[in-house]
Motif scaffolding. Sequence first.
Motif, PDB file in Angstrom:
ATOM      1  N   VAL A  81       0.887  -1.153   0.000  1.00  0.00           N
ATOM      2  CA  VAL A  81       0.000   0.000   0.000  1.00  0.00           C
ATOM      3  C   VAL A  81       0.925   1.202   0.000  1.00  0.00           C
ATOM      4  CG1 VAL A  81      -1.693   1.332   1.311  1.00  0.00           C
ATOM      5  CG2 VAL A  81      -1.902  -1.170   1.177  1.00  0.00           C
ATOM      6  N   ILE A  82       0.718   2.096  -0.962  1.00  0.00           N
ATOM      7  CA  ILE A  82       1.586   3.259  -1.129  1.00  0.00           C
ATOM      8  C   ILE A  82       0.733   4.516  -1.051  1.00  0.00           C
ATOM      9  CG2 ILE A  82       3.234   4.417  -2.651  1.00  0.00           C
ATOM     10  CD1 ILE A  82       3.875   1.575  -3.763  1.00  0.00           C
ATOM     11  N   ALA A  83       1.153   5.428  -0.185  1.00  0.00           N
ATOM     12  CA  ALA A  83       0.459   6.706  -0.014  1.00  0.00           C
ATOM     13  C   ALA A  83       1.497   7.821  -0.028  1.00  0.00           C
ATOM     14  CB  ALA A  83      -0.315   6.719   1.297  1.00  0.00           C
ATOM     15  N   ASP A  84       1.240   8.850  -0.815  1.00  0.00           N
ATOM     16  CA  ASP A  84       2.176   9.978  -0.928  1.00  0.00           C
ATOM     17  C   ASP A  84       3.593   9.521  -1.246  1.00  0.00           C
ATOM     18  OD1 ASP A  84       0.251  11.984  -0.421  1.00  0.00           O
ATOM     19  OD2 ASP A  84       0.385  11.568   1.729  1.00  0.00           O
ATOM     20  N   GLY A  85       3.710   8.476  -2.060  1.00  0.00           N
ATOM     21  CA  GLY A  85       5.016   7.994  -2.491  1.00  0.00           C
ATOM     22  C   GLY A  85       5.757   7.133  -1.483  1.00  0.00           C
ATOM     23  N   ASN A  86       5.100   6.804  -0.370  1.00  0.00           N
ATOM     24  CA  ASN A  86       5.745   5.991   0.664  1.00  0.00           C
ATOM     25  C   ASN A  86       4.971   4.701   0.900  1.00  0.00           C
ATOM     26  OD1 ASN A  86       7.827   7.942   1.497  1.00  0.00           O
ATOM     27  ND2 ASN A  86       6.065   9.155   2.124  1.00  0.00           N
ATOM     28  N   VAL A  87       5.694   3.624   1.138  1.00  0.00           N
ATOM     29  CA  VAL A  87       5.052   2.357   1.471  1.00  0.00           C
ATOM     30  C   VAL A  87       4.559   2.436   2.913  1.00  0.00           C
ATOM     31  CG1 VAL A  87       5.400  -0.120   1.808  1.00  0.00           C
ATOM     32  CG2 VAL A  87       6.449   1.028  -0.152  1.00  0.00           C
ATOM     33  N   THR A  88       3.268   2.252   3.101  1.00  0.00           N
ATOM     34  CA  THR A  88       2.700   2.259   4.444  1.00  0.00           C
ATOM     35  C   THR A  88       2.454   0.845   4.959  1.00  0.00           C
ATOM     36  OG1 THR A  88       0.450   2.455   3.577  1.00  0.00           O
ATOM     37  CG2 THR A  88       1.619   4.517   4.112  1.00  0.00           C
ATOM     38  N   TRP A  89       2.492  -0.131   4.048  1.00  0.00           N
ATOM     39  CA  TRP A  89       2.288  -1.534   4.409  1.00  0.00           C
ATOM     40  C   TRP A  89       2.798  -2.388   3.272  1.00  0.00           C
ATOM     41  CZ3 TRP A  89      -0.628  -5.195   1.772  1.00  0.00           C
ATOM     42  CH2 TRP A  89      -0.893  -6.392   2.448  1.00  0.00           C
ATOM     43  N   ASN A  90       3.335  -3.551   3.604  1.00  0.00           N
ATOM     44  CA  ASN A  90       3.682  -4.524   2.574  1.00  0.00           C
ATOM     45  C   ASN A  90       3.578  -5.918   3.156  1.00  0.00           C
ATOM     46  OD1 ASN A  90       6.673  -5.757   2.827  1.00  0.00           O
ATOM     47  ND2 ASN A  90       6.623  -3.704   3.718  1.00  0.00           N
ATOM     48  N   ALA A  91       3.347  -6.874   2.286  1.00  0.00           N
ATOM     49  CA  ALA A  91       3.233  -8.268   2.693  1.00  0.00           C
ATOM     50  C   ALA A  91       3.627  -9.152   1.521  1.00  0.00           C
ATOM     51  CB  ALA A  91       1.811  -8.588   3.139  1.00  0.00           C
ATOM     52  N   SER A  92       3.924 -10.395   1.840  1.00  0.00           N
ATOM     53  CA  SER A  92       4.267 -11.336   0.780  1.00  0.00           C
ATOM     54  C   SER A  92       3.624 -12.697   1.039  1.00  0.00           C
ATOM     55  CB  SER A  92       5.788 -11.489   0.670  1.00  0.00           C
ATOM     56  OG  SER A  92       6.306 -12.075   1.839  1.00  0.00           O
ATOM     57  N   HIS A  93       3.690 -13.510   0.025  1.00  0.00           N
ATOM     58  CA  HIS A  93       3.209 -14.881   0.045  1.00  0.00           C
ATOM     59  C   HIS A  93       1.760 -14.981   0.544  1.00  0.00           C
ATOM     60  CE1 HIS A  93       7.582 -15.171  -0.309  1.00  0.00           C
ATOM     61  NE2 HIS A  93       7.298 -16.211  -1.079  1.00  0.00           N
ATOM     62  N   TRP A  94       1.494 -15.832   1.515  1.00  0.00           N
ATOM     63  CA  TRP A  94       0.120 -16.084   1.955  1.00  0.00           C
ATOM     64  C   TRP A  94      -0.507 -14.899   2.671  1.00  0.00           C
ATOM     65  CZ3 TRP A  94      -2.106 -19.776  -0.513  1.00  0.00           C
ATOM     66  CH2 TRP A  94      -1.393 -20.889  -0.926  1.00  0.00           C
ATOM     67  N   ASN A  95       0.287 -13.887   2.993  1.00  0.00           N
ATOM     68  CA  ASN A  95      -0.257 -12.694   3.654  1.00  0.00           C
ATOM     69  C   ASN A  95      -0.852 -11.687   2.668  1.00  0.00           C
ATOM     70  OD1 ASN A  95       0.300 -13.435   6.363  1.00  0.00           O
ATOM     71  ND2 ASN A  95       2.454 -13.013   5.964  1.00  0.00           N
ATOM     72  N   VAL A  96      -0.720 -11.964   1.375  1.00  0.00           N
ATOM     73  CA  VAL A  96      -1.308 -11.088   0.355  1.00  0.00           C
ATOM     74  C   VAL A  96      -2.762 -11.521   0.173  1.00  0.00           C
ATOM     75  CG1 VAL A  96      -1.177 -10.275  -2.033  1.00  0.00           C
ATOM     76  CG2 VAL A  96       0.931 -10.757  -0.752  1.00  0.00           C
ATOM     77  N   THR A  97      -3.641 -10.889   0.950  1.00  0.00           N
ATOM     78  CA  THR A  97      -5.066 -11.224   0.903  1.00  0.00           C
ATOM     79  C   THR A  97      -5.901  -9.951   0.831  1.00  0.00           C
ATOM     80  OG1 THR A  97      -5.358 -11.160   3.304  1.00  0.00           O
ATOM     81  CG2 THR A  97      -4.714 -13.298   2.333  1.00  0.00           C
ATOM     82  N   LYS A  98      -7.115 -10.114   0.365  1.00  0.00           N
ATOM     83  CA  LYS A  98      -8.072  -9.008   0.326  1.00  0.00           C
ATOM     84  C   LYS A  98      -8.233  -8.413   1.716  1.00  0.00           C
ATOM     85  CE  LYS A  98     -13.060  -8.317  -0.392  1.00  0.00           C
ATOM     86  NZ  LYS A  98     -13.547  -8.267   0.993  1.00  0.00           N
ATOM     87  N   LYS A  99      -8.428  -9.264   2.691  1.00  0.00           N
ATOM     88  CA  LYS A  99      -8.653  -8.821   4.067  1.00  0.00           C
ATOM     89  C   LYS A  99      -7.459  -8.025   4.610  1.00  0.00           C
ATOM     90  CE  LYS A  99      -9.676 -10.687   8.644  1.00  0.00           C
ATOM     91  NZ  LYS A  99      -9.946 -11.911   9.416  1.00  0.00           N
ATOM     92  N   ASN A 100      -6.252  -8.488   4.346  1.00  0.00           N
ATOM     93  CA  ASN A 100      -5.066  -7.782   4.857  1.00  0.00           C
ATOM     94  C   ASN A 100      -4.872  -6.429   4.187  1.00  0.00           C
ATOM     95  OD1 ASN A 100      -4.490  -9.758   6.722  1.00  0.00           O
ATOM     96  ND2 ASN A 100      -2.911 -10.749   5.488  1.00  0.00           N
ATOM     97  N   VAL A 101      -5.159  -6.337   2.907  1.00  0.00           N
ATOM     98  CA  VAL A 101      -5.056  -5.040   2.224  1.00  0.00           C
ATOM     99  C   VAL A 101      -6.117  -4.090   2.781  1.00  0.00           C
ATOM    100  CG1 VAL A 101      -5.199  -3.819   0.014  1.00  0.00           C
ATOM    101  CG2 VAL A 101      -4.001  -6.006   0.147  1.00  0.00           C
ATOM    102  N   GLU A 102      -7.322  -4.583   2.966  1.00  0.00           N
ATOM    103  CA  GLU A 102      -8.388  -3.746   3.551  1.00  0.00           C
ATOM    104  C   GLU A 102      -7.977  -3.236   4.929  1.00  0.00           C
ATOM    105  OE1 GLU A 102     -12.324  -5.772   1.499  1.00  0.00           O
ATOM    106  OE2 GLU A 102     -11.581  -6.587   3.401  1.00  0.00           O
ATOM    107  N   LYS A 103      -7.428  -4.114   5.724  1.00  0.00           N
ATOM    108  CA  LYS A 103      -6.980  -3.731   7.071  1.00  0.00           C
ATOM    109  C   LYS A 103      -5.886  -2.674   6.997  1.00  0.00           C
ATOM    110  CE  LYS A 103      -5.234  -6.042  11.206  1.00  0.00           C
ATOM    111  NZ  LYS A 103      -4.786  -7.333  11.752  1.00  0.00           N
ATOM    112  N   ALA A 104      -4.941  -2.851   6.086  1.00  0.00           N
ATOM    113  CA  ALA A 104      -3.847  -1.880   5.940  1.00  0.00           C
ATOM    114  C   ALA A 104      -4.367  -0.514   5.518  1.00  0.00           C
ATOM    115  CB  ALA A 104      -2.830  -2.400   4.921  1.00  0.00           C
ATOM    116  N   LEU A 105      -5.354  -0.490   4.644  1.00  0.00           N
ATOM    117  CA  LEU A 105      -5.915   0.785   4.184  1.00  0.00           C
ATOM    118  C   LEU A 105      -6.724   1.480   5.277  1.00  0.00           C
ATOM    119  CD1 LEU A 105      -6.928  -0.264   0.601  1.00  0.00           C
ATOM    120  CD2 LEU A 105      -5.253   1.511   1.206  1.00  0.00           C
ATOM    121  N   ALA A 106      -7.271   0.716   6.205  1.00  0.00           N
ATOM    122  CA  ALA A 106      -8.079   1.283   7.278  1.00  0.00           C
ATOM    123  C   ALA A 106      -7.235   1.910   8.377  1.00  0.00           C
ATOM    124  CB  ALA A 106      -8.980   0.190   7.871  1.00  0.00           C
ATOM    125  N   GLU A 107      -5.964   1.550   8.436  1.00  0.00           N
ATOM    126  CA  GLU A 107      -5.088   2.058   9.509  1.00  0.00           C
ATOM    127  C   GLU A 107      -4.643   3.479   9.249  1.00  0.00           C
ATOM    128  OE1 GLU A 107      -1.951  -0.834   9.790  1.00  0.00           O
ATOM    129  OE2 GLU A 107      -3.248  -2.256  10.799  1.00  0.00           O
TER     130      GLU A 107
END
Length: 107
Positions: A81-107
Amino acid sequence: MNKLESVDQLKNLYEQTSTYVLFKNSLTCPVSQEAYREMEKFVQAHPDVPLYYLNVQELREGSNDVAETFNIKHESPQAFVIADGNVTWNASHWNVTKKNVEKALAE
């Protein structure tokens, strides 16, 4: 989902100030195939959040550029997840899920 096909497209993306998701996908990895399906679900649920992806086999230079630009070790599949040119969250492998991206965007 917006496919990135050149390093120039990727570098232009870095300049965006809005929030977006960047996804690195492998065409040969079963874990990546599942992560791709998860990202498709994310896009269907959140059409207002831009999601860009690249296939590492087709755009190896771009995949390496992401790792260098954000100083985050390359993995595949991998999502950011990138905001204003900075990575605010990243994940790999089995952690790349719809739910985890939604959670990262909500923070």
